[in-house]
Write an enzyme that holds these catalytic residues in place. Sequence first.
Site, PDB file in Angstrom:
ATOM      1  CE1 TYR A   1     -23.819  31.554  63.975  1.00 46.05           C
ATOM      2  CE2 TYR A   1     -22.045  29.789  64.123  1.00 46.05           C
ATOM      3  CZ  TYR A   1     -22.819  30.107  64.974  1.00 46.05           C
ATOM      4  OH  TYR A   1     -23.491  29.074  65.002  1.00 46.05           O
TER       5      TYR A   1
ATOM      6  CE  LYS B   1     -15.229  26.016  64.538  1.00 45.64           C
ATOM      7  NZ  LYS B   1     -15.852  25.461  64.732  1.00 45.64           N
TER       8      LYS B   1
ATOM      9  CG  ASP C   1     -15.053  33.874  66.799  1.00 43.94           C
ATOM     10  OD1 ASP C   1     -14.244  33.209  67.479  1.00 43.94           O
ATOM     11  OD2 ASP C   1     -16.120  34.343  66.673  1.00 43.94           O
TER      12      ASP C   1
HETATM   13  N1  HOZ Z   1     -20.535  25.839  62.815  1.00 43.48           N
HETATM   14  C1  HOZ Z   1     -20.000  25.194  61.982  1.00 43.48           C
HETATM   15  C2  HOZ Z   1     -20.119  25.787  60.821  1.00 43.48           C
HETATM   16  N2  HOZ Z   1     -18.968  27.182  60.970  1.00 43.48           N
HETATM   17  C3  HOZ Z   1     -21.474  24.572  62.056  1.00 43.48           C
HETATM   18  C4  HOZ Z   1     -21.175  23.524  62.448  1.00 43.48           C
HETATM   19  C5  HOZ Z   1     -21.602  21.886  62.662  1.00 43.48           C
HETATM   20  O1  HOZ Z   1     -22.806  21.607  61.982  1.00 43.48           O
HETATM   21  O2  HOZ Z   1     -21.096  20.979  62.969  1.00 43.48           O
END
Ligand code: HOZ
Length: 428
Positions: A143, A266, A238
């Site tokens: 992802y 992040k 990534d």
């Molecule tokens: N994209 C996040 C998990 N891989 C989730 C982000 C969220 O819900 O804060």
Amino acid sequence: MFHNSQLLFERAQRFIPGGVNSPVRAFKSVGGTPVFMQRAQGAYLFDEDGNHYIDYIASWGPMILGHAYEPVVQAVREHVLTATSFGAPTALEIEMAELIISMTSNVDLIRMVNSGTEACMSAVRLARGYTGRNKIIKFEGCYHGHADAFLVKAGSGLATFNIQTVPGVTPGVAADTLTAPYNDLEAVRELVAAHPDSIAAIIIEPVAGNMGCILPESGFLEGLRQICDEAGIVFILDEVMTGFRLAPGGAQERLGIEADLVTYGKVIGAGLPVGAFGGKKAIMEHISPLGKVYQAGTLSGNPLAMIAGYTLLKTLKEDPSIYSSLEQKTLYLKKGLTEALEHSGVPFQVNQLGSMISVHFSKTPVVDFATSAASDVELFKRFFHELLKRGVYLPPSAFESWFLNNALSLEDLDKTIEAVRQSLKAIA
Ligand code: HOZ
């Protein structure tokens, strides 16, 4: 136990789609009511009902030193009085860029954005602009955010909710995204051979964290590097999850691999909305205003986000013992989890690298999306809720990595392991 969360969730659903601003949070795949959080401190989350939890999400990665880390809080507090946004360049952005470049071996230029999605989307546009080619290769279950090009056989929420194709992504866009199974070098070779001179980039999570935690097999990333070199393809790592988490220099340092472009998110923002993409000068020079590949943002390089990220990254750079401490804690948890799981008799796999770890309920090793998806997701749901009841907060999905933070104490880890034992007994 979750009375206020239930009330808030009902109210939220009247105004926000599904009651949440990001799908995985909705608990849809594990069932039950999402827990509404009120505050966080160190390794703990405190909810709206007065419950507290040992946190294994760390805001999906950023809070590597725990919540409300005092130097970051202090720095943000001081900076908020000077300005919240200028929409003009600042000296702090240079400090931030210099610091990041000093922590990586192959980033010559870096551009700040506001999220991991933006970082990956911009890196792919840049790779296309640089090569003059349209197609990209991504890996099933990886992802890279929610930009159109990535929503093909994607992990995270798409794996969680079993969304195979996303309405709104045009067939043209989807056709330009080729996919291969993670850890399958041969499949990548075949794609490259079948599409000569058309592939702009290969993008990959060097350690996958969006189908649970999945490690690259020995030689896999090196093989991709070689394919990219041979075929003139831009190799994009990534590092939104792994950057500054697996080592000061991220997965590139930890795994000894070098990309052409790297994306961050992040940890780089210490919990504020930040992303970045950077890499080799010859490619990065194609970004506007140096080149014609356009990319921009009103809040990019935002002073509060910059000071938060800068303060955290500086700590991580100056004290690399943080990484050994995090790894020791994760290994301690892994050992405890493994013993408890063995004792329970359920089939399981624990995948871990550095402070990323996850459990799949499966007999077979989990090495790609197919093996991850074949794990017992129903069992995970029950495991999740039993742990939640016992004050341990895991990602509400079998398709997400857990992230440890360095505020976790041995006592927290022991409590977690005991909660795992009791939870496994309860679901046996
Ligand atoms: N994209 C996040 C998990 N891989 C989730 C982000 C969220 O819900 O804060």
